[in-house]
Design a protein around this motif. Sequence first.
Motif, PDB file in Angstrom:
ATOM      1  N   LYS A 160       0.881  -1.171   0.000  1.00 44.86           N
ATOM      2  CA  LYS A 160       0.000   0.000   0.000  1.00 44.86           C
ATOM      3  C   LYS A 160       0.914   1.215   0.000  1.00 44.86           C
ATOM      4  CE  LYS A 160      -4.286  -1.518   2.119  1.00 44.86           C
ATOM      5  NZ  LYS A 160      -5.071  -1.445   0.901  1.00 44.86           N
ATOM      6  N   ASP A 161       0.594   2.184  -0.856  1.00 45.73           N
ATOM      7  CA  ASP A 161       1.433   3.377  -0.918  1.00 45.73           C
ATOM      8  C   ASP A 161       1.009   4.413   0.123  1.00 45.73           C
ATOM      9  OD1 ASP A 161      -0.796   4.715  -1.965  1.00 45.73           O
ATOM     10  OD2 ASP A 161       0.038   4.914  -3.977  1.00 45.73           O
ATOM     11  N   ASN A 162       1.608   5.614   0.067  1.00 41.34           N
ATOM     12  CA  ASN A 162       1.327   6.691   1.035  1.00 41.34           C
ATOM     13  C   ASN A 162      -0.160   7.011   1.128  1.00 41.34           C
ATOM     14  OD1 ASN A 162       3.876   7.028  -0.391  1.00 41.34           O
ATOM     15  ND2 ASN A 162       4.193   8.890   0.758  1.00 41.34           N
ATOM     16  N   GLU A 163      -0.871   6.849  -0.003  1.00 46.15           N
ATOM     17  CA  GLU A 163      -2.283   7.224  -0.059  1.00 46.15           C
ATOM     18  C   GLU A 163      -3.210   6.035   0.177  1.00 46.15           C
ATOM     19  OE1 GLU A 163      -2.597   9.157  -3.847  1.00 46.15           O
ATOM     20  OE2 GLU A 163      -1.236  10.755  -3.255  1.00 46.15           O
ATOM     21  N   GLY A 164      -2.640   4.876   0.528  1.00 51.48           N
ATOM     22  CA  GLY A 164      -3.448   3.696   0.796  1.00 51.48           C
ATOM     23  C   GLY A 164      -3.860   2.928  -0.450  1.00 51.48           C
ATOM     24  N   VAL A 165      -3.244   3.251  -1.590  1.00 52.87           N
ATOM     25  CA  VAL A 165      -3.573   2.582  -2.853  1.00 52.87           C
ATOM     26  C   VAL A 165      -2.756   1.301  -2.969  1.00 52.87           C
ATOM     27  CG1 VAL A 165      -3.587   2.813  -5.371  1.00 52.87           C
ATOM     28  CG2 VAL A 165      -4.112   4.796  -3.929  1.00 52.87           C
ATOM     29  N   ASP A 166      -3.426   0.216  -3.368  1.00 56.07           N
ATOM     30  CA  ASP A 166      -2.755  -1.069  -3.554  1.00 56.07           C
ATOM     31  C   ASP A 166      -1.843  -1.042  -4.777  1.00 56.07           C
ATOM     32  OD1 ASP A 166      -4.105  -2.196  -1.387  1.00 56.07           O
ATOM     33  OD2 ASP A 166      -5.743  -2.935  -2.636  1.00 56.07           O
ATOM     34  N   CYS A 167      -0.704  -1.692  -4.656  1.00 58.39           N
ATOM     35  CA  CYS A 167       0.232  -1.808  -5.772  1.00 58.39           C
ATOM     36  C   CYS A 167       1.137  -3.009  -5.524  1.00 58.39           C
ATOM     37  CB  CYS A 167       1.056  -0.535  -5.959  1.00 58.39           C
ATOM     38  SG  CYS A 167       2.070  -0.086  -4.534  1.00 58.39           S
ATOM     39  N   THR A 168       1.881  -3.373  -6.539  1.00 55.60           N
ATOM     40  CA  THR A 168       2.890  -4.413  -6.410  1.00 55.60           C
ATOM     41  C   THR A 168       4.237  -3.784  -6.715  1.00 55.60           C
ATOM     42  OG1 THR A 168       1.344  -6.132  -7.103  1.00 55.60           O
ATOM     43  CG2 THR A 168       3.683  -6.657  -7.248  1.00 55.60           C
ATOM     44  N   VAL A 169       5.178  -3.960  -5.816  1.00 54.74           N
ATOM     45  CA  VAL A 169       6.540  -3.458  -6.011  1.00 54.74           C
ATOM     46  C   VAL A 169       7.424  -4.675  -6.245  1.00 54.74           C
ATOM     47  CG1 VAL A 169       8.458  -2.184  -4.990  1.00 54.74           C
ATOM     48  CG2 VAL A 169       6.105  -1.450  -4.540  1.00 54.74           C
ATOM     49  N   SER A 170       8.218  -4.612  -7.308  1.00 50.58           N
ATOM     50  CA  SER A 170       9.092  -5.729  -7.657  1.00 50.58           C
ATOM     51  C   SER A 170      10.513  -5.231  -7.870  1.00 50.58           C
ATOM     52  CB  SER A 170       8.622  -6.411  -8.943  1.00 50.58           C
ATOM     53  OG  SER A 170       7.321  -6.903  -8.805  1.00 50.58           O
ATOM     54  N   ILE A 171      11.458  -5.995  -7.373  1.00 55.09           N
ATOM     55  CA  ILE A 171      12.874  -5.754  -7.662  1.00 55.09           C
ATOM     56  C   ILE A 171      13.301  -6.884  -8.584  1.00 55.09           C
ATOM     57  CG2 ILE A 171      15.209  -5.604  -6.733  1.00 55.09           C
ATOM     58  CD1 ILE A 171      13.922  -4.511  -4.138  1.00 55.09           C
ATOM     59  N   ILE A 172      13.729  -6.506  -9.780  1.00 53.20           N
ATOM     60  CA  ILE A 172      14.066  -7.493 -10.802  1.00 53.20           C
ATOM     61  C   ILE A 172      15.552  -7.393 -11.122  1.00 53.20           C
ATOM     62  CG2 ILE A 172      13.641  -8.270 -13.172  1.00 53.20           C
ATOM     63  CD1 ILE A 172      10.833  -7.056 -12.914  1.00 53.20           C
ATOM     64  N   THR A 173      16.232  -8.531 -11.078  1.00 49.20           N
ATOM     65  CA  THR A 173      17.626  -8.620 -11.487  1.00 49.20           C
ATOM     66  C   THR A 173      17.644  -9.240 -12.876  1.00 49.20           C
ATOM     67  OG1 THR A 173      18.376  -8.888  -9.217  1.00 49.20           O
ATOM     68  CG2 THR A 173      19.904  -9.571 -10.944  1.00 49.20           C
ATOM     69  N   ARG A 174      18.188  -8.528 -13.842  1.00 48.47           N
ATOM     70  CA  ARG A 174      18.279  -8.991 -15.232  1.00 48.47           C
ATOM     71  C   ARG A 174      19.576  -9.781 -15.395  1.00 48.47           C
ATOM     72  NH1 ARG A 174      13.115  -8.052 -16.841  1.00 48.47           N
ATOM     73  NH2 ARG A 174      12.513  -5.916 -16.414  1.00 48.47           N
ATOM     74  N   LYS A 175      19.474 -11.096 -15.339  1.00 54.61           N
ATOM     75  CA  LYS A 175      20.659 -11.957 -15.326  1.00 54.61           C
ATOM     76  C   LYS A 175      21.485 -11.845 -16.611  1.00 54.61           C
ATOM     77  CE  LYS A 175      18.767 -15.977 -14.158  1.00 54.61           C
ATOM     78  NZ  LYS A 175      18.399 -17.245 -13.493  1.00 54.61           N
ATOM     79  N   LYS A 176      20.836 -11.638 -17.739  1.00 59.93           N
ATOM     80  CA  LYS A 176      21.552 -11.576 -19.016  1.00 59.93           C
ATOM     81  C   LYS A 176      21.987 -10.153 -19.378  1.00 59.93           C
ATOM     82  CE  LYS A 176      19.774 -15.812 -20.969  1.00 59.93           C
ATOM     83  NZ  LYS A 176      19.125 -16.471 -22.098  1.00 59.93           N
ATOM     84  N   GLN A 177      21.810  -9.237 -18.425  1.00 58.02           N
ATOM     85  CA  GLN A 177      22.230  -7.846 -18.622  1.00 58.02           C
ATOM     86  C   GLN A 177      23.188  -7.448 -17.497  1.00 58.02           C
ATOM     87  OE1 GLN A 177      18.828  -5.241 -19.160  1.00 58.02           O
ATOM     88  NE2 GLN A 177      17.805  -6.729 -20.457  1.00 58.02           N
ATOM     89  N   GLU A 178      24.142  -8.319 -17.238  1.00 57.74           N
ATOM     90  CA  GLU A 178      25.162  -8.091 -16.206  1.00 57.74           C
ATOM     91  C   GLU A 178      24.549  -7.833 -14.829  1.00 57.74           C
ATOM     92  OE1 GLU A 178      27.833  -5.075 -17.626  1.00 57.74           O
ATOM     93  OE2 GLU A 178      28.376  -6.259 -19.395  1.00 57.74           O
ATOM     94  N   ASN A 179      23.442  -8.545 -14.541  1.00 59.98           N
ATOM     95  CA  ASN A 179      22.726  -8.439 -13.258  1.00 59.98           C
ATOM     96  C   ASN A 179      22.219  -7.028 -12.959  1.00 59.98           C
ATOM     97  OD1 ASN A 179      22.835 -11.192 -12.601  1.00 59.98           O
ATOM     98  ND2 ASN A 179      24.915 -10.958 -11.840  1.00 59.98           N
ATOM     99  N   ARG A 180      21.855  -6.323 -14.023  1.00 62.95           N
ATOM    100  CA  ARG A 180      21.255  -4.990 -13.858  1.00 62.95           C
ATOM    101  C   ARG A 180      19.969  -5.130 -13.055  1.00 62.95           C
ATOM    102  NH1 ARG A 180      17.783  -1.402 -17.305  1.00 62.95           N
ATOM    103  NH2 ARG A 180      17.281  -3.237 -18.533  1.00 62.95           N
ATOM    104  N   LYS A 181      19.697  -4.167 -12.162  1.00 64.78           N
ATOM    105  CA  LYS A 181      18.521  -4.218 -11.302  1.00 64.78           C
ATOM    106  C   LYS A 181      17.541  -3.108 -11.674  1.00 64.78           C
ATOM    107  CE  LYS A 181      20.570  -6.254  -7.123  1.00 64.78           C
ATOM    108  NZ  LYS A 181      21.292  -7.199  -7.904  1.00 64.78           N
TER     109      LYS A 181
END
Length: 136
Positions: free
Chosen positions: A97-118
Motif C-alpha cells: 500500500k502506498d502513502n495514499e493507501g492505494v494497492d500496488c505491487t513493487v518488484s525488484i528485478i535482477t536482469r541476469k543476461k544484462q550483467e545483473n542490472r537491477k
Amino acid sequence: MAKIKIYSILLFLVLGLHTSYGQSYKFKTSGFSVLEKNEKGKWGKWSDLNLVNVLVTLDTNKSRIVIYSQIIQLFEIIEYQTTEENDTDIVYSFTCKDNEGVDCTVSIITRKKQENRKQLYINYDNRIIVYNIFNM
C-alpha cells in the motif's frame, strides 16, 4: 504429565527467545520511466528515461520500501510474494500500500543476461513506474 510440562516450558523458551532478524537494503537510482494506460484501457508507450539519483531502501524489519524522491514515496509491505526465477530474471515482489493507501505491487528485478542490472517496478492498475537501481 511432568514431561508435558517440561516440553511446554522448553517450547515456550525456544519460541520466546527466538528472534527473527530482518535486513535493510539500500539502492541508488539512476533513472526512471512511466507507462500509463490511455482512456481506452490500452497501455501507451514508456516515457523517456529521466535521470534521477535518489536513495531507495527496502527495510524488512519495518516491512516497508521507501523512495526518497522529492516527494517521499512510502510503500507498506502487506505480503512478501514468492521469489520467481527463470533464465533471464530473478524477481522479488511485494504486495504493498502506498502513502495514499492505494494497492500496488513493487518488484525488484535482477536482469541476469544484462550483467545483473537491477530495476524497481511499481505496478498500479493504470500505470507502471520503473527505476533503474544499483546496490549501495
